[in-house]
Design a protein around this motif. Structure first.
Motif, PDB file in Angstrom:
ATOM      1  N   GLY A  11       0.769  -1.229   0.000  1.00 30.44           N
ATOM      2  CA  GLY A  11       0.000   0.000   0.000  1.00 30.44           C
ATOM      3  C   GLY A  11       0.802   1.281   0.000  1.00 30.44           C
ATOM      4  O   GLY A  11       0.242   2.357   0.245  1.00 30.44           O
ATOM      5  N   ARG A  12       2.106   1.200  -0.282  1.00 29.59           N
ATOM      6  CA  ARG A  12       2.952   2.390  -0.217  1.00 29.59           C
ATOM      7  C   ARG A  12       3.715   2.633  -1.515  1.00 29.59           C
ATOM      8  O   ARG A  12       4.742   3.317  -1.516  1.00 29.59           O
ATOM      9  N   ASP A  13       3.226   2.101  -2.623  1.00 26.63           N
ATOM     10  CA  ASP A  13       3.934   2.263  -3.893  1.00 26.63           C
ATOM     11  C   ASP A  13       4.063   3.738  -4.279  1.00 26.63           C
ATOM     12  O   ASP A  13       5.127   4.171  -4.745  1.00 26.63           O
ATOM     13  N   ARG A  14       2.996   4.500  -4.108  1.00 25.92           N
ATOM     14  CA  ARG A  14       3.041   5.920  -4.494  1.00 25.92           C
ATOM     15  C   ARG A  14       4.076   6.676  -3.668  1.00 25.92           C
ATOM     16  O   ARG A  14       4.838   7.495  -4.201  1.00 25.92           O
ATOM     17  N   GLU A  15       4.113   6.383  -2.364  1.00 28.98           N
ATOM     18  CA  GLU A  15       5.065   7.071  -1.494  1.00 28.98           C
ATOM     19  C   GLU A  15       6.505   6.701  -1.854  1.00 28.98           C
ATOM     20  O   GLU A  15       7.393   7.572  -1.891  1.00 28.98           O
ATOM     21  N   ALA A  31       1.026   6.280  15.253  1.00 28.65           N
ATOM     22  CA  ALA A  31       1.804   5.119  15.682  1.00 28.65           C
ATOM     23  C   ALA A  31       1.303   3.866  14.965  1.00 28.65           C
ATOM     24  O   ALA A  31       0.096   3.645  14.849  1.00 28.65           O
ATOM     25  N   GLY A  32       2.239   3.056  14.486  1.00 32.25           N
ATOM     26  CA  GLY A  32       1.891   1.796  13.852  1.00 32.25           C
ATOM     27  C   GLY A  32       1.499   1.897  12.399  1.00 32.25           C
ATOM     28  O   GLY A  32       1.188   0.879  11.765  1.00 32.25           O
ATOM     29  N   ILE A  33       1.524   3.093  11.823  1.00 29.50           N
ATOM     30  CA  ILE A  33       1.041   3.277  10.462  1.00 29.50           C
ATOM     31  C   ILE A  33       2.065   2.852   9.413  1.00 29.50           C
ATOM     32  O   ILE A  33       1.744   2.719   8.234  1.00 29.50           O
ATOM     33  N   GLY A  34       3.329   2.640   9.833  1.00 25.90           N
ATOM     34  CA  GLY A  34       4.318   2.108   8.910  1.00 25.90           C
ATOM     35  C   GLY A  34       5.412   3.065   8.497  1.00 25.90           C
ATOM     36  O   GLY A  34       6.035   2.894   7.446  1.00 25.90           O
ATOM     37  N   LYS A  35       5.681   4.075   9.330  1.00 21.97           N
ATOM     38  CA  LYS A  35       6.743   5.039   8.985  1.00 21.97           C
ATOM     39  C   LYS A  35       8.098   4.353   8.933  1.00 21.97           C
ATOM     40  O   LYS A  35       8.865   4.545   7.976  1.00 21.97           O
ATOM     41  N   THR A  36       8.416   3.572   9.950  1.00 18.96           N
ATOM     42  CA  THR A  36       9.709   2.890   9.982  1.00 18.96           C
ATOM     43  C   THR A  36       9.806   1.871   8.849  1.00 18.96           C
ATOM     44  O   THR A  36      10.870   1.717   8.235  1.00 18.96           O
ATOM     45  N   ARG A  66      -4.215   5.047   6.547  1.00 16.82           N
ATOM     46  CA  ARG A  66      -4.473   3.638   6.849  1.00 16.82           C
ATOM     47  C   ARG A  66      -4.717   2.855   5.566  1.00 16.82           C
ATOM     48  O   ARG A  66      -5.112   3.417   4.549  1.00 16.82           O
ATOM     49  N   LEU A  67      -4.473   1.569   5.646  1.00 22.27           N
ATOM     50  CA  LEU A  67      -4.564   0.721   4.460  1.00 22.27           C
ATOM     51  C   LEU A  67      -6.015   0.399   4.118  1.00 22.27           C
ATOM     52  O   LEU A  67      -6.852   0.215   5.010  1.00 22.27           O
ATOM     53  N   ASP A  68      -6.292   0.290   2.816  1.00 21.30           N
ATOM     54  CA  ASP A  68      -7.620  -0.138   2.400  1.00 21.30           C
ATOM     55  C   ASP A  68      -7.693  -1.668   2.442  1.00 21.30           C
ATOM     56  O   ASP A  68      -6.707  -2.358   2.753  1.00 21.30           O
ATOM     57  N   LEU A  69      -8.882  -2.201   2.117  1.00 25.11           N
ATOM     58  CA  LEU A  69      -9.089  -3.645   2.222  1.00 25.11           C
ATOM     59  C   LEU A  69      -8.158  -4.421   1.303  1.00 25.11           C
ATOM     60  O   LEU A  69      -7.625  -5.475   1.698  1.00 25.11           O
ATOM     61  N   GLY A 112     -11.607  -9.607   6.115  1.00 23.90           N
ATOM     62  CA  GLY A 112     -12.477  -8.443   6.308  1.00 23.90           C
ATOM     63  C   GLY A 112     -12.645  -8.102   7.772  1.00 23.90           C
ATOM     64  O   GLY A 112     -12.684  -6.916   8.144  1.00 23.90           O
ATOM     65  N   ARG A 113     -12.744  -9.125   8.617  1.00 25.81           N
ATOM     66  CA  ARG A 113     -12.865  -8.859  10.059  1.00 25.81           C
ATOM     67  C   ARG A 113     -11.584  -8.230  10.597  1.00 25.81           C
ATOM     68  O   ARG A 113     -11.624  -7.317  11.428  1.00 25.81           O
ATOM     69  N   ILE A 114     -10.426  -8.727  10.134  1.00 25.30           N
ATOM     70  CA  ILE A 114      -9.144  -8.154  10.563  1.00 25.30           C
ATOM     71  C   ILE A 114      -9.047  -6.700  10.122  1.00 25.30           C
ATOM     72  O   ILE A 114      -8.625  -5.828  10.888  1.00 25.30           O
ATOM     73  N   TRP A 115      -9.438  -6.444   8.893  1.00 23.03           N
ATOM     74  CA  TRP A 115      -9.413  -5.059   8.390  1.00 23.03           C
ATOM     75  C   TRP A 115     -10.306  -4.152   9.216  1.00 23.03           C
ATOM     76  O   TRP A 115      -9.917  -3.048   9.602  1.00 23.03           O
ATOM     77  N   GLY A 116     -11.498  -4.635   9.533  1.00 23.32           N
ATOM     78  CA  GLY A 116     -12.424  -3.826  10.316  1.00 23.32           C
ATOM     79  C   GLY A 116     -11.922  -3.559  11.720  1.00 23.32           C
ATOM     80  O   GLY A 116     -12.005  -2.432  12.224  1.00 23.32           O
ATOM     81  N   ARG A 117     -11.371  -4.587  12.365  1.00 22.80           N
ATOM     82  CA  ARG A 117     -10.894  -4.419  13.746  1.00 22.80           C
ATOM     83  C   ARG A 117      -9.629  -3.574  13.809  1.00 22.80           C
ATOM     84  O   ARG A 117      -9.416  -2.835  14.767  1.00 22.80           O
TER      85      ARG A 117
END
Length: 263
Positions: free
Chosen positions: A12-16, A41-46, A223-226, A247-252
């Motif tokens: 999900g970070r190809d554009r960046e 926090a946790g969004i994937g900067k590192t 945040r990441l899409d589905l 889908g449940r993991i994505w929602g939670r």
């Protein structure tokens, strides 16, 4: 035994990553770039920094990487700079000598092991500035020349993570470099955990000022899409989970990559 689940790929970070690659190409042509990466926090900067640094190193860029620490009382002066410089000890000695040049004495005040055979450290693994008088104006000027020589063949990527905890001395050095580096082949990248800073925090004002610099690149990690979470989960767990479970993991997780891994 608890096994930590970690995605073997970045999703999900190809554009960046494309924007960072473009900044390196521009720096190679003599247009330095500043990249500001912000997110919760946790969004994937590192993870983004790790991937970008790996790609930069593979392309031949010199890499400087340091991180700020939450140690209170304003932090130790120049701590992330010293950490980044310490990696230079692994450079070819001839290249290191050329890069340091007339800046060796000043940089050795931060990292004694770069001072040559006659230098000695304080044994603590932290900058030696407390026992060495540092001429800030000279250090800042010498640092520009050092970066230029280090990048004489390939661009330099200099990364400071977690600037929400940046010390004042490092902040002043970064500000000086942003205002005075004009043709050096440099890509500077700063990451900031935005949810650690209250509205009106001086670091937010400082980052806003930096973002107005010519050529500044602003990256806010969402945040990441589905679809991206599906890629992440299947990279971790293979095809063992169906779309309903994913889908449940994505929602939670609400699309936070760290929470996805935890779940």
């Amino acid at each position: 035994m608890v096994v930590e689940a970690r995605s073997p790929i970045i999703v999900g970070r190809d554009r960046e990553l494309d924007r960072i690659d473009a900044a390196i190409e521009e720096a190679a042509q003599g247009t330095p770039r500043l990249i500001l990466v912000r997110g919760e926090a946790g969004i994937g900067k590192t993870r983004l920094v790790t991937e970008a640094a790996s790609r930069a190193r593979a392309s031949g860029c010199a890499l400087l990487l340091g991180a700020c620490l939450d140690i209170g009382d304003g932090g130790l002066p120049y701590l992330p700079v010293a950490e980044a410089l310490r990696t230079l000890a692994r450079l070819d000695p001839a290249r290191l000598d050329r890069a340091l040049g007339p800046a060796r004495e000043d940089i050795a005040a931060l990292v004694p092991e770069l001072g040559g055979a006659g230098s000695s450290g304080n044994g603590s693994g932290v900058p030696h500035h407390e026992s060495t008088s540092i001429d800030r104006a000279r250090l800042f000027e010498r640092f520009i020349g050092f970066l230029g020589r280090l990048g004489e063949d390939r661009p330099v990527m200099a990364i400071i993570e977690d600037v929400q905890w940046i010390d004042r001395s490092t902040r002043d050095l970064v500000t000086f470099l942003v205002r005075n580096v004009t043709t050096e082949p440099l890509v500077a990248m700063l990451t900031c955990r935005t949810d650690d800073l209250a509205p009106g925090d001086p670091v937010l004002a400082w980052l806003a000022e930096l973002s107005r610099a010519p050529g500044a690149v602003r990256i806010r990690l969402d945040r990441l899409d589905l679809d991206a979470v599906t890629q992440q989960v299947r990279a971790i767990a293979g095809s063992g989970l169906d779309r309903e479970a994913i889908g449940r993991i994505w929602g939670r997780s609400d699309g936070n990559p760290l929470f996805v891994e935890e779940l």
